[in-house]
Design a protein around this motif. Structure first.
Motif, mmCIF file in Angstrom:
data_model
loop_
_atom_site.group_PDB
_atom_site.id
_atom_site.type_symbol
_atom_site.label_atom_id
_atom_site.label_comp_id
_atom_site.label_asym_id
_atom_site.label_seq_id
_atom_site.Cartn_x
_atom_site.Cartn_y
_atom_site.Cartn_z
ATOM 1 N N SER A 1 -8.570 -3.565 1.596
ATOM 2 C CA SER A 1 -7.919 -3.374 2.896
ATOM 3 C C SER A 1 -6.872 -4.351 2.984
ATOM 4 O O SER A 1 -6.783 -5.430 2.589
ATOM 5 N N HIS B 1 -4.799 0.659 9.277
ATOM 6 C CA HIS B 1 -6.476 0.694 9.460
ATOM 7 C C HIS B 1 -7.095 1.531 8.232
ATOM 8 O O HIS B 1 -8.308 1.368 7.829
ATOM 9 N N TRP C 1 0.961 -1.096 -0.157
ATOM 10 C CA TRP C 1 -0.014 -0.009 -0.184
ATOM 11 C C TRP C 1 0.846 1.216 -0.087
ATOM 12 O O TRP C 1 2.001 1.177 0.460
ATOM 13 N N THR D 1 -6.774 1.598 5.473
ATOM 14 C CA THR D 1 -6.898 0.889 4.180
ATOM 15 C C THR D 1 -8.433 0.349 4.097
ATOM 16 O O THR D 1 -8.886 0.090 2.872
ATOM 17 N N ILE D 2 -9.315 0.298 5.210
ATOM 18 C CA ILE D 2 -10.496 -0.322 5.187
ATOM 19 C C ILE D 2 -11.414 0.685 4.159
ATOM 20 O O ILE D 2 -12.151 -0.054 3.495
ATOM 21 N N GLU D 3 -11.326 1.897 4.517
ATOM 22 C CA GLU D 3 -12.190 2.834 3.575
ATOM 23 C C GLU D 3 -11.324 3.545 2.531
ATOM 24 O O GLU D 3 -11.882 3.949 1.658
#
Length: 386
Positions: A287, A278, A206, A280-282
């Motif tokens: 994610s 975290h 990421w 990356t969830i939204e």
């Protein structure tokens, strides 16, 4: 493997197991978490079992019910992981878990892989501590080699008079979990690489994350990290890939880095999904939690690109009032379902936007509402310069 009817086993029943279960469910994958303690917050969304790490009969029943096993935290005994690995696929492999459990082994590996680190020395006695201070210099940090996290098991030495206090605080653990003295790094910024490697060796990362800590605990993350040269990004990803390949790693991991005078220094590796990922969830196409599930169970990896800039507040001790915060556009609230307790991670909130200037405004609005204006100011300033 199609994923149909699969069960993911997780050792540990905390918030990371909870979020793994939430990511697995839309894929048609059930989650079974095992933990010695009762009442873990994963129980709200996953099947759970309670058993000690050396209850081999219970572990056999656990192994019989799952398709692969992973970890909610890195302090699962390596012996448990090795025992399970003889019966069911365990990812990341127990060898990677063992390396990350010992700061001395971890930093030795970093250097062997070409990643510079702060100076460090193993400490077994007070005399060795004095000799290490003389060699490394001050300031420095005395840490337990094992079981320390979120600033626990650490003592900062600023002057020679602190040697006695440091030994009084941690010396008794020299024979049990071991000690290490590390040079203090006057870093310019803290970055983390969140990356994933699948069973076939496929690797994805990421965007780099910029992190700010308070008392050794993550307070705020911002991704993609602004004002980072492309060469630094490539170097950071290269180090992460080298480590993953050396360990034959499978799953998501975090590599925490310091930047000093333009040089990257390895701080720690977390062999699991990580707090600084975290967002990356939204904020990402896939994610960290979903890609960890995919990797561990042998499914194709998802894209790791950011959908736009995102910032994450970490909630420690207790959650603030969410009502006003939810009025902030594109703010996403995560309550882990934990009882409030000092020093405990109880939730987080992520703020997203399509561009840096919009995120700066939303982050400022959220920070004012949530009482985090001072902590958020450096991130807001960077976003407005980007």
């Amino acid at each position: 493997m199609s994923g149909q009817g699969m069960v993911l086993g997780v050792l540990g029943g905390g918030q990371l197991a909870r979020m793994l279960a939430q990511a697995a469910s839309p894929l048609g994958i059930r989650t079974l978490a095992l933990d010695p303690a009762a009442g873990g917050c994963a129980a709200d969304v996953a099947m759970t079992q309670q058993a000690e790490w050396d209850d081999w009969a219970a572990l056999q029943r656990f192994a019989d019910q799952v398709d692969a096993v992973t970890f909610d935290f890195e302090n699962v005994p390596a012996a448990t992981a090795r025992w399970l690995a003889e019966r069911v696929p365990v990812y990341p492999p127990p060898e990677a878990l063992e390396v990350a459990q010992d700061r001395l082994t971890e930093k030795t590996l970093f250097r062997a892989c070409g990643l510079p680190t702060p100076e460090f020395r193993a400490i077994a006695s007070r005399d060795e501590l004095e000799a290490a201070v003389a060699g490394i210099g001050l300031p420095a940090i005395l840490k337990t080699r094992r079981l320390g996290y979120d600033g626990k098991g650490q003592f900062r030495l600023r002057e020679p008079a602190d040697i006695e206090a440091a030994w009084q605080a941690l010396g008794a653990q020299a024979e049990t979990v071991g000690l290490i003295l590390e040079a203090f790094v006057p870093f310019e910024r803290e970055l983390s690489v969140i990356a994933v490697r699948d069973r076939q060796g496929g690797f994805r990362g990421w965007p780099l994350t910029r992190n700010w800590h308070v008392d050794g605990v993550l307070s705020l993350s911002l991704a993609p990290a602004p004002q980072v040269d492309a060469s630094v990004i490539a170097e950071a990803m290269g180090h992460a890939r080298t480590l993953a390949e050396r360990l034959q790693y499978v799953g998501v991991f975090a590599l925490e880095l310091f930047v000093r005078d333009g040089q990257l220094l390895g701080n720690e590796m977390a062999p699991r999904v990580h707090n600084s990922g975290h967002w990356t969830i939204e904020g990402a196409v896939t994610s960290q939690f979903e890609n960890h599930v995919r990797a561990v169970l042998g499914l194709p990896l998802g894209l790791t690109a950011a959908r736009g800039p995102a910032a994450m507040f970490n909630w420690i001790g207790e959650l603030p009032d969410r009502r006003a915060a939810l009025a902030v556009p594109d703010l996403h609230w995560h309550d882990y379902g934990k009882t409030a307790r000092a020093g405990r991670k109880v939730g987080h909130a992520t703020v997203c936007a399509a561009e840096a200037s919009a995120l700066a405004g939303r982050l400022e609005q959220a920070a004012q509402i949530l009482g985090r204006a001072t902590q958020a100011e450096p991130a807001i300033s960077l976003l407005r310069q980007d």
